[in-house]
Design an enzyme around this catalytic site. Structure first.
Site, PDB file in Angstrom:
ATOM      1  N   ASP A  45     -16.139 -30.945  17.190  1.00 43.39           N
ATOM      2  CA  ASP A  45     -15.745 -31.591  18.448  1.00 43.39           C
ATOM      3  C   ASP A  45     -16.654 -32.804  18.715  1.00 43.39           C
ATOM      4  O   ASP A  45     -16.457 -33.536  19.691  1.00 43.39           O
ATOM      5  CB  ASP A  45     -15.687 -30.613  19.622  1.00 43.39           C
ATOM      6  CG  ASP A  45     -17.013 -29.940  19.914  1.00 43.39           C
ATOM      7  OD1 ASP A  45     -18.014 -30.232  19.225  1.00 43.39           O
ATOM      8  OD2 ASP A  45     -17.047 -29.109  20.856  1.00 43.39           O
ATOM      9  N   SER A  46     -17.608 -33.040  17.808  1.00 44.85           N
ATOM     10  CA  SER A  46     -18.352 -34.298  17.816  1.00 44.85           C
ATOM     11  C   SER A  46     -17.389 -35.478  17.738  1.00 44.85           C
ATOM     12  O   SER A  46     -17.777 -36.616  18.037  1.00 44.85           O
ATOM     13  CB  SER A  46     -19.324 -34.354  16.628  1.00 44.85           C
ATOM     14  OG  SER A  46     -18.656 -34.029  15.424  1.00 44.85           O
ATOM     15  N   ASP A  84     -13.661 -26.669  14.813  1.00 47.96           N
ATOM     16  CA  ASP A  84     -14.393 -26.365  16.050  1.00 47.96           C
ATOM     17  C   ASP A  84     -13.422 -25.968  17.151  1.00 47.96           C
ATOM     18  O   ASP A  84     -12.388 -26.618  17.332  1.00 47.96           O
ATOM     19  CB  ASP A  84     -15.113 -27.644  16.518  1.00 47.96           C
ATOM     20  CG  ASP A  84     -16.598 -27.437  16.692  1.00 47.96           C
ATOM     21  OD1 ASP A  84     -17.045 -26.279  16.720  1.00 47.96           O
ATOM     22  OD2 ASP A  84     -17.305 -28.452  16.807  1.00 47.96           O
ATOM     23  N   LYS A 112     -15.160 -22.295  14.684  1.00 46.26           N
ATOM     24  CA  LYS A 112     -16.545 -22.246  15.172  1.00 46.26           C
ATOM     25  C   LYS A 112     -16.562 -22.202  16.698  1.00 46.26           C
ATOM     26  O   LYS A 112     -15.812 -22.936  17.343  1.00 46.26           O
ATOM     27  CB  LYS A 112     -17.338 -23.463  14.676  1.00 46.26           C
ATOM     28  CG  LYS A 112     -18.794 -23.462  15.177  1.00 46.26           C
ATOM     29  CD  LYS A 112     -19.657 -24.470  14.426  1.00 46.26           C
ATOM     30  CE  LYS A 112     -19.493 -25.887  14.902  1.00 46.26           C
ATOM     31  NZ  LYS A 112     -19.797 -26.107  16.325  1.00 46.26           N
ATOM     32  N   GLU A 114     -19.320 -21.825  20.209  1.00 41.80           N
ATOM     33  CA  GLU A 114     -20.704 -22.017  20.667  1.00 41.80           C
ATOM     34  C   GLU A 114     -21.084 -20.947  21.679  1.00 41.80           C
ATOM     35  O   GLU A 114     -20.380 -20.780  22.684  1.00 41.80           O
ATOM     36  CB  GLU A 114     -20.852 -23.396  21.331  1.00 41.80           C
ATOM     37  CG  GLU A 114     -20.582 -24.551  20.393  1.00 41.80           C
ATOM     38  CD  GLU A 114     -20.810 -25.909  21.059  1.00 41.80           C
ATOM     39  OE1 GLU A 114     -21.262 -25.953  22.231  1.00 41.80           O
ATOM     40  OE2 GLU A 114     -20.516 -26.931  20.407  1.00 41.80           O
ATOM     41  N   GLU A 181     -28.614 -25.467  15.834  1.00 34.78           N
ATOM     42  CA  GLU A 181     -28.770 -26.900  16.116  1.00 34.78           C
ATOM     43  C   GLU A 181     -30.014 -27.149  16.972  1.00 34.78           C
ATOM     44  O   GLU A 181     -30.201 -26.502  18.010  1.00 34.78           O
ATOM     45  CB  GLU A 181     -27.504 -27.418  16.841  1.00 34.78           C
ATOM     46  CG  GLU A 181     -27.576 -28.905  17.170  1.00 34.78           C
ATOM     47  CD  GLU A 181     -26.227 -29.518  17.513  1.00 34.78           C
ATOM     48  OE1 GLU A 181     -25.185 -28.853  17.336  1.00 34.78           O
ATOM     49  OE2 GLU A 181     -26.222 -30.679  17.960  1.00 34.78           O
TER      50      GLU A 181
HETATM   51  O1  KIV Z   1     -19.210 -30.882  16.554  1.00 36.32           O
HETATM   52  C1  KIV Z   1     -19.940 -30.945  15.563  1.00 36.32           C
HETATM   53  O2  KIV Z   1     -19.897 -31.880  14.756  1.00 36.32           O
HETATM   54  C2  KIV Z   1     -20.908 -29.872  15.367  1.00 36.32           C
HETATM   55  C3  KIV Z   1     -22.001 -30.092  14.363  1.00 36.32           C
HETATM   56  C4  KIV Z   1     -23.014 -30.991  14.947  1.00 36.32           C
HETATM   57  C5  KIV Z   1     -22.585 -28.823  13.886  1.00 36.32           C
HETATM   58  O3  KIV Z   1     -20.831 -28.877  16.007  1.00 36.32           O
END
Ligand code: KIV
Length: 265
Positions: A45-46, A84, A112, A114, A181
């Protein structure tokens, strides 16, 4: 090249071989990373920050991650693909099941999420229903406003102990991978040794089982700023192919991250 799976990632940890990971958001970069032998691609989600130029990841939607997951999945033959789950897309277990199913249908092999202990029941249910889960602890960017900014986590003893307990509970609940992280390197080492599942670090020092970077950071083209824990491989090597090869080699040899990319305390 053989398809990377949760079993081959686990085997790498057990053999002491470092796992290499990068984010990607489209088929062309996914194909390049796959051809160079990157083990994992994360559709992070970056993308809210590096593709859309937003100040954080909170406005990213499931539709956006699904769109980019389809693109990435169409570019890979071997690399393991993780999608994500965006902010609030797994706030309830019903939402988590529904949204994880959409990302798996888009081509992900794992999702993934969080957070700590509160996610155990969700992770157990997802896993039971056929969705492998990567957990994410430390500086979890979806909680940036709770943390009061993008700050290193786990510096106090109580915080560090809680992170270790969370990690063990997430593994017991069924998580098959963990991202750590922005935490002190000694804490990342402790967690990596405590867990049987592979631990992938970003800003967590050299002692995790693998490393991940946001591709825009490792190519020095991020819209916002360059985090201390990242490294501009394009500036170092002068071309894209060599940049990716050098990143892979430096992770495998334990050269990256160096002390300048890590947090001692
Ligand atoms: O969103 C993302 O790119 C991430 C990485 C920084 C691990 O969660």
């Amino acid at each position: 090249m053989k398809k990377i799976t949760t079993s081959s990632l686990l085997a790498k940890k057990q053999a002491g071989e470092k796992i290499t990971a990068l984010t990607a958001y489209d088929a062309s970069f996914a194909k390049l990373f796959d051809s160079k032998g990157v083990d994992i691609i994360l559709i992070g989600d970056s993308l809210g920050m590096v593709l859309k130029g937003e100040p954080d990841t909170l406005a990213v939607t499931v539709e956006e991650i699904a769109y980019h997951t389809r693109a990435v999945a169409s570019g890979v033959t071997s690399t393991f693909v993780i999608a994500d789950m965006p902010f609030m897309s797994y706030g309830t277990e019903v939402d988590a099941m529904h949204n994880a199913a959409r990302l798996m249908a888009a081509g992900a092999s794992m999702v993934k999420v969080e957070g700590g202990e509160w996610l155990c029941s969700t992770i157990q249910k997802l896993t039971e229903r056929g969705v492998p889960v990567c957990a994410h602890l430390g500086l979890t960017p979806q909680s940036v406003h709770v943390f009061g900014g993008f700050k290193v986590q786990g510096r106090q003893q109580a915080q560090a102990d809680k992170l270790c307990t969370d990690a063990q509970r997430l593994e017991a609940a069924g998580a098959q991978l963990l991202v750590l992280e922005c935490i002190p390197q000694a804490l990342a080492k402790r967690v990596s040794e405590l867990l049987s599942i592979p631990v992938i670090g970003i800003g967590a020092g050299p002692d995790t089982d693998g490393q991940i970077l946001v591709m825009h950071d490792m190519l020095g083209v991020s819209a916002n700023y360059m985090p201390k824990f990242s490294k501009n491989y394009l500036a170092q090597t002068g071309d894209l192919h060599t940049a990716v090869e050098t990143y892979i080699e430096e992770v495998k040899q334990g050269v990256f991250p160096g002390p300048e990319h890590s947090f001692v305390q």
